[in-house]
Write a protein that holds these residues in place. Structure first.
Motif, mmCIF file in Angstrom:
data_model
loop_
_atom_site.group_PDB
_atom_site.id
_atom_site.type_symbol
_atom_site.label_atom_id
_atom_site.label_comp_id
_atom_site.label_asym_id
_atom_site.label_seq_id
_atom_site.Cartn_x
_atom_site.Cartn_y
_atom_site.Cartn_z
ATOM 1 N N ILE A 211 9.792 6.031 0.678
ATOM 2 C CA ILE A 211 9.895 4.639 0.335
ATOM 3 C C ILE A 211 11.207 4.270 -0.464
ATOM 4 N N LEU A 212 11.617 2.966 -0.291
ATOM 5 C CA LEU A 212 12.451 2.447 -1.039
ATOM 6 C C LEU A 212 11.800 1.123 -1.541
ATOM 7 N N ILE A 213 11.560 0.746 -3.020
ATOM 8 C CA ILE A 213 11.129 -0.365 -3.620
ATOM 9 C C ILE A 213 12.316 -1.085 -4.306
ATOM 10 N N ILE A 214 12.562 -2.343 -4.013
ATOM 11 C CA ILE A 214 13.394 -2.938 -4.608
ATOM 12 C C ILE A 214 12.800 -4.565 -4.936
ATOM 13 N N ALA B 249 10.402 6.713 -3.558
ATOM 14 C CA ALA B 249 9.161 7.542 -3.769
ATOM 15 C C ALA B 249 8.890 8.378 -2.483
ATOM 16 N N TYR B 250 8.492 9.574 -2.904
ATOM 17 C CA TYR B 250 7.881 10.223 -1.741
ATOM 18 C C TYR B 250 6.528 10.455 -1.834
ATOM 19 N N ILE B 251 5.785 9.842 -1.083
ATOM 20 C CA ILE B 251 4.371 9.537 -1.143
ATOM 21 C C ILE B 251 3.579 9.740 0.100
ATOM 22 N N THR B 252 2.406 9.726 -0.079
ATOM 23 C CA THR B 252 1.180 9.794 1.027
ATOM 24 C C THR B 252 1.127 8.305 1.475
ATOM 25 N N LYS C 37 -1.841 7.223 1.760
ATOM 26 C CA LYS C 37 -2.970 6.562 0.904
ATOM 27 C C LYS C 37 -2.353 5.968 -0.522
ATOM 28 N N GLN C 38 -1.271 6.852 -0.954
ATOM 29 C CA GLN C 38 -0.501 6.303 -2.088
ATOM 30 C C GLN C 38 0.268 4.954 -1.979
ATOM 31 N N TYR C 39 0.787 5.067 -0.727
ATOM 32 C CA TYR C 39 1.584 3.834 -0.363
ATOM 33 C C TYR C 39 0.866 2.495 -0.376
ATOM 34 N N GLU C 40 -0.317 2.590 0.377
ATOM 35 C CA GLU C 40 -1.246 1.607 0.466
ATOM 36 C C GLU C 40 -1.684 1.301 -0.854
ATOM 37 N N LYS C 41 -2.057 1.944 -1.786
ATOM 38 C CA LYS C 41 -2.476 1.627 -3.491
ATOM 39 C C LYS C 41 -1.392 1.072 -4.018
#
Length: 101
Positions: free
Chosen positions: A16-19, A49-52, A54-58
């Protein structure tokens, strides 16, 4: 913090990319602290980030609490596979369209 592209578990992971654009220094610092739990800062207002899932939803829940929707902007680009990007955002500048890489 670093992340490893090889998976140690069977759980699927996503890049994911967060800006963000946050006008208040205190809120911006809280956002940085939140995002550092999930990924790497790649620019002043951008994290990867390289996440699951579930981590993304959190992450999405936590980050949305730190945004002033009247003044700030937050975008999370969720790379679901090699050809499509799912985009989620808060603020008035979000474009509703499908992005194909």
């Amino acid at each position: 913090m670093t992340y490893n592209m090889s998976m140690g578990t069977d759980e699927k992971r996503y890049i994911i990319l967060i800006i963000y654009d946050i006008v208040d220094n205190r809120r911006r610092l809280k956002m940085v602290e939140c995002l550092e739990k999930y990924g790497l800062r790649v620019q002043k207002s951008a994290f990867e980030a390289y996440i699951t899932k579930k981590q993304y939803e959190k992450l999405e829940r936590e980050a949305s609490l730190l945004i002033d929707v009247e003044a700030d902007s937050l975008r999370i680009y969720f790379l679901a596979n090699h050809t499509a990007v799912r985009s989620w955002g808060i603020g008035d500048r979000h474009v509703e369209e499908v992005i194909v890489l």
